[in-house]
Scaffold this motif. Sequence first.
Motif, PDB file in Angstrom:
ATOM      1  N   VAL A  33       0.822  -1.214   0.000  1.00  0.00           N
ATOM      2  CA  VAL A  33       0.000   0.000   0.000  1.00  0.00           C
ATOM      3  C   VAL A  33       0.853   1.260   0.000  1.00  0.00           C
ATOM      4  N   ARG A  61      -3.411  -3.279   9.144  1.00  0.00           N
ATOM      5  CA  ARG A  61      -4.227  -2.333   8.377  1.00  0.00           C
ATOM      6  C   ARG A  61      -4.612  -1.115   9.219  1.00  0.00           C
ATOM      7  N   THR A  62      -4.892  -1.330  10.497  1.00  0.00           N
ATOM      8  CA  THR A  62      -5.247  -0.228  11.372  1.00  0.00           C
ATOM      9  C   THR A  62      -4.175   0.851  11.364  1.00  0.00           C
ATOM     10  N   TRP A  64      -1.535   1.224   8.998  1.00  0.00           N
ATOM     11  CA  TRP A  64      -1.183   1.832   7.701  1.00  0.00           C
ATOM     12  C   TRP A  64      -2.276   2.794   7.235  1.00  0.00           C
ATOM     13  N   GLN A  65      -3.481   2.683   7.808  1.00  0.00           N
ATOM     14  CA  GLN A  65      -4.562   3.587   7.425  1.00  0.00           C
ATOM     15  C   GLN A  65      -4.549   4.906   8.188  1.00  0.00           C
ATOM     16  N   THR A 118      -4.070   4.650  19.180  1.00  0.00           N
ATOM     17  CA  THR A 118      -4.616   3.720  18.193  1.00  0.00           C
ATOM     18  C   THR A 118      -4.532   2.282  18.704  1.00  0.00           C
ATOM     19  N   SER A 122      -7.999   0.056  19.551  1.00  0.00           N
ATOM     20  CA  SER A 122      -8.294  -0.844  18.431  1.00  0.00           C
ATOM     21  C   SER A 122      -8.437  -2.302  18.837  1.00  0.00           C
ATOM     22  N   GLN A 194       0.555  -7.124   4.581  1.00  0.00           N
ATOM     23  CA  GLN A 194      -0.555  -6.360   3.986  1.00  0.00           C
ATOM     24  C   GLN A 194      -1.647  -7.297   3.447  1.00  0.00           C
ATOM     25  N   ALA A 197      -4.929  -5.861   2.242  1.00  0.00           N
ATOM     26  CA  ALA A 197      -4.877  -5.090   0.995  1.00  0.00           C
ATOM     27  C   ALA A 197      -4.994  -6.037  -0.188  1.00  0.00           C
ATOM     28  N   CYS A 225      -8.027   8.934  16.531  1.00  0.00           N
ATOM     29  CA  CYS A 225      -7.491   8.007  15.538  1.00  0.00           C
ATOM     30  C   CYS A 225      -8.526   6.925  15.275  1.00  0.00           C
ATOM     31  N   PRO A 226      -8.368   6.156  14.199  1.00  0.00           N
ATOM     32  CA  PRO A 226      -9.273   5.034  13.973  1.00  0.00           C
ATOM     33  C   PRO A 226      -9.317   4.132  15.198  1.00  0.00           C
ATOM     34  N   ILE A 229     -11.178  -1.941  13.477  1.00  0.00           N
ATOM     35  CA  ILE A 229     -11.840  -2.295  12.232  1.00  0.00           C
ATOM     36  C   ILE A 229     -12.780  -3.449  12.504  1.00  0.00           C
TER      37      ILE A 229
END
Length: 238
Positions: A33, A61-62, A64-65, A118, A122, A194, A197, A225-226, A229
């Motif tokens: 990504v 993913r958490t 890198w996003q 994060t 998460s 990844q 992805a 932050c996120p 997911i």
Amino acid sequence: MLPHSHTPRILTPEQALQGRPAPVYSVLDRHTVLGNRLLGPYPEGLEVADFGLGCFWGAERTFWQLPAGVWTTVVGYQGGHTEYPTYEEVCSGLTAHTEVVRVVFDPAVISYERLLKTFWESHDPTQGFRQGNDVGTQYRSAIYTHSPAQATTAESSRTSYRRALATAGHGPITTEILPAANRPFYPAETHHQQYLAKNPGGYCGIGGTGVELGDPLGTNWGASCPTGIAPAPGATGK
């Protein structure tokens, strides 16, 4: 081989698989990504942080996003005794490793505190040797620190989040915080890097408690932050 047990436990060095002097697989050179190198050496000024928060597919993913500041992410195995393990060996529980994501970041753009926010938000750091449907010592919550400053900040964040979780009615935090210097990071096989992805509908077992990391001591944990997911629809296990 140890007798089968329904209760996960971390093995001692004497009980763990012996391992090997070199990896038995190669690792992809570039992030699918972000496009940057997965493995070092990294550009000057970047820092490294290691986090275990359950299945490393979703954990990676958490990070890198995040909006900016993360240069690359790498999934791997850490915290155990077996040198250069394979995924199957880690899943057996006989290596004492946990699944982790290595986050290489620019501290001028994103702070370690923000990465910790994060991390805590998460996943559920009270579950011990599991994360949702994923059960085993390889899914335990962990932070492996790369400097005294990281260690102090990680400990402070754990104290703050422990208070927030207790206020919300959750149990004690089981996250281990240990120096990375004595716990080598072994990159996972290329197809795990990844993974979500390459497989957008793939399984993601991590999810937060819904409790935010507050800032009671004025520590500046960073902007929102996120917070995890959600699992893919119909996903029940890795």
